[in-house]
Design an enzyme around this catalytic site. Structure first.
Site, short mmCIF file in Angstrom:
data_model
loop_
_atom_site.label_atom_id
_atom_site.label_comp_id
_atom_site.label_asym_id
_atom_site.label_seq_id
_atom_site.Cartn_x
_atom_site.Cartn_y
_atom_site.Cartn_z
N CYS A 24 88.22 82.58 74.61
CA CYS A 24 87.34 82.88 73.47
C CYS A 24 87.68 84.19 72.78
O CYS A 24 87.19 84.44 71.67
CB CYS A 24 85.88 82.91 73.93
SG CYS A 24 85.31 81.29 74.42
C1 LIG Z 1 75.32 75.68 78.33
C2 LIG Z 1 73.93 76.14 77.99
C3 LIG Z 1 73.62 75.81 76.53
C4 LIG Z 1 72.90 75.42 78.84
O1 LIG Z 1 71.61 75.89 78.54
P1 LIG Z 1 70.60 76.38 79.68
O2 LIG Z 1 69.35 76.74 79.05
O3 LIG Z 1 71.31 77.42 80.49
O4 LIG Z 1 70.41 75.06 80.48
P2 LIG Z 1 70.61 74.80 82.04
O5 LIG Z 1 72.05 74.52 82.32
O6 LIG Z 1 69.93 75.86 82.84
O7 LIG Z 1 69.81 73.47 82.17
C5 LIG Z 1 68.39 73.39 81.98
C6 LIG Z 1 67.95 71.98 82.29
O8 LIG Z 1 68.38 71.12 81.23
C7 LIG Z 1 69.20 70.10 81.76
N1 LIG Z 1 70.27 69.77 80.81
C8 LIG Z 1 71.52 70.28 80.76
N2 LIG Z 1 72.22 69.70 79.77
C9 LIG Z 1 71.40 68.81 79.18
C10 LIG Z 1 71.54 67.92 78.10
N3 LIG Z 1 72.69 67.81 77.42
N4 LIG Z 1 70.49 67.17 77.75
C11 LIG Z 1 69.31 67.27 78.42
N5 LIG Z 1 69.11 68.09 79.45
C12 LIG Z 1 70.15 68.87 79.83
C13 LIG Z 1 69.74 70.65 83.05
O9 LIG Z 1 70.11 69.63 83.92
C14 LIG Z 1 68.56 71.44 83.55
O10 LIG Z 1 67.62 70.58 84.14
P3 LIG Z 1 66.77 71.06 85.42
O11 LIG Z 1 66.00 72.28 84.95
O12 LIG Z 1 65.93 69.88 85.72
O13 LIG Z 1 67.79 71.41 86.46
C15 LIG Z 1 73.79 77.66 78.20
O14 LIG Z 1 73.74 77.97 79.56
C16 LIG Z 1 74.89 78.46 77.56
O15 LIG Z 1 75.19 78.34 76.39
N6 LIG Z 1 75.45 79.40 78.30
C17 LIG Z 1 76.38 80.33 77.74
C18 LIG Z 1 77.77 80.02 78.13
C19 LIG Z 1 78.62 79.50 77.05
O16 LIG Z 1 78.21 79.18 75.97
N7 LIG Z 1 79.86 79.37 77.36
C20 LIG Z 1 80.80 78.75 76.49
C21 LIG Z 1 82.15 79.21 76.77
S1 LIG Z 1 82.39 80.80 76.08
#
Ligand SMILES: CC(C)(COP(=O)(O)OP(=O)(O)OC[C@H]1O[C@@H](n2cnc3c(N)ncnc32)[C@H](O)[C@@H]1OP(=O)(O)O)[C@@H](O)C(=O)NCCC(=O)NCCS
Length: 374
Positions: free
Chosen positions: A157
């Site tokens: 990135c």
């Molecule tokens: C990836 C990202 C958007 C996920 O969002 P989050 O709020 O952290 O979500 P989580 O992974 O904690 O998941 C929350 C819940 O939603 C669920 N979930 C994950 N993806 C889902 C989807 N596509 N649709 C519905 N539910 C989903 C998970 O299973 C979890 O369920 P649970 O609470 O029952 O276990 C977020 O962590 C993120 O952007 N992180 C930064 C890292 C990044 O962007 N890196 C990119 C490379 S630089």
């Protein structure tokens, strides 16, 4: 001749195809339902894990992404394929990523008011390159008729900002007169569209910038690069393991562990404070505070990350004018995100206004440039 190094033009090219969250989720959910039906007995016995369903509302709330561009839409939404269908080109034809690079490079040259004769270095810098060699940068150099040299750089990135750092140093040192930094981010072949947690994250795009001496710059929007700052800190939380050694490992080179995967929560928690601290330290070097910065062109991975980082810096939520968001339309485009933000939101700045470009992501890697409008 002064020693001032400037960004004198930028280019942005996106593929003609885009995929909305709804389209992506419908395809994934149909795939997951079919998978669960086909593996019902194994799921029942516990030897196979059922595929959970995705949701467009979740994606928008958790990431801010509404749609993404895709170099080739064909195949991505086909539930029996779940990856783009990009026809292989012959060795004599221009490669896909070189073509993407050239599309953005031409726009950057035009914006900078430059021709091939004004450039003597081409850096193609992105999260993935489609081959090891010959370098894409040399193919681009040849196609654009540029004399000099070119090389490819991979810094996930932070590839774009780290390449701009190299361009800044080359111009400062007098080893180059004009550098084209190009970021053809062809991310879709590395996305696991069968993985509910990451199928929505990335989009394809290509960006480019021209870096040169202030003395040779003639374009309308010229930004002095006041300084650069970079840091890396090893982390396993974002990985893409695809590579040539898989052949010798006797493992599936296309297995889920070889595609992009991450511990999104950990990345969020660890990278936000790192990025905020990095930016504060960069500004302190110039005896500036966050309040002095008119525009923040931040990495575009997640809207909530950007909002947290700007809150840490400003003590309040940044406005969209101060810290533009482009990921709603483009999604995470690896290193190109902050460059897209710059490209779309720099022309209104006035002479003397400060702006900060900053990337943060896999590695971990953070790269920033402090600039000031001429
Ligand atoms: C990836 C990202 C958007 C996920 O969002 P989050 O709020 O952290 O979500 P989580 O992974 O904690 O998941 C929350 C819940 O939603 C669920 N979930 C994950 N993806 C889902 C989807 N596509 N649709 C519905 N539910 C989903 C998970 O299973 C979890 O369920 P649970 O609470 O029952 O276990 C977020 O962590 C993120 O952007 N992180 C930064 C890292 C990044 O962007 N890196 C990119 C490379 S630089």
């Amino acid at each position: 001749m002064t020693n001032s190094v400037v960004i004198s033009g930028s280019g942005l090219w996106n593929p003609p195809h885009s995929i909305s969250n709804e389209e992506l989720v419908d395809a994934y959910n149909a795939y997951a339902t079919q998978f669960n039906q086909q593996n019902a007995d194994e799921i029942e016995s516990g030897s196979v894990t059922a595929k959970p369903l995705s949701s467009a509302e979740f994606i928008q709330k958790a990431s801010g992404i509404r749609s993404r561009y895709c170099y080739m839409k064909d195949g991505v939404l086909d539930i029996n394929r779940m990856r783009p269908a990009i026809p292989e080109r012959s060795e004599e034809a221009l490669s896909d990523q070189a073509e993407m690079a050239i599309n953005a490079a031409k726009l950057a040259l035009e914006a900078a008011n430059k021709s091939a004769d004004d450039i003597d270095v081409v850096i193609v810098s992105c999260a993935y390159t489609q081959r090891s060699y010959p370098a894409l940068a040399i193919e681009v150099q040849e196609a654009l008729g540029i004399q000099g040299f070119g090389f490819d750089m991979l810094v996930a990135c932070s590839a774009a900002t780290f390449a701009l750092h190299r361009a800044y140093e080359m111009i400062s040192a007098g080893t180059a007169k004009g550098v084209l930094v190009i970021n053809p981010e062809l991310t879709s072949p590395q996305v696991n569209y069968c993985d509910r947690d990451s199928h929505f994250i990335f989009g394809d795009v290509s960006t480019a910038m021209v870096v040169e001496h202030a003395d040779t710059a003639t374009s309308e929007h010229v930004f002095d690069i006041l300084s650069t700052k970079a840091v890396t800190q090893y982390s396993n939380n974002i990985r893409s393991n695809f590579g040539y050694v898989s052949r010798a490992n006797d493992v599936d080179p296309y297995g889920a562990d070889k595609l992009f995967h991450q511990e999104g929560r950990k990345v969020f928690k660890e990278v936000c404070p790192m990025a905020a601290q990095h930016i504060s330290e960069h500004l302190e070097r110039h005896e500036l505070t966050s309040a002095d910065v008119k525009r923040w062109w931040l990495h575009q991975a997640n809207i909530n990350m950007n909002s947290l980082i700007s809150k840490k810096l400003l003590g309040r939520e940044a406005t969209l004018e101060e810290a533009p968001i482009v990921l709603d339309r483009y999604a995470n485009t690896a290193s190109a995100g902050s460059i897209i933000a710059f490209n779309l939101h720099h022309k209104d700045l006035q002479a003397g206004d400060y702006g900060l470009l900053c990337s943060f992501g896999a590695g971990y890697s953070i790269g920033s440039l402090l600039v000031r409008k001429r």
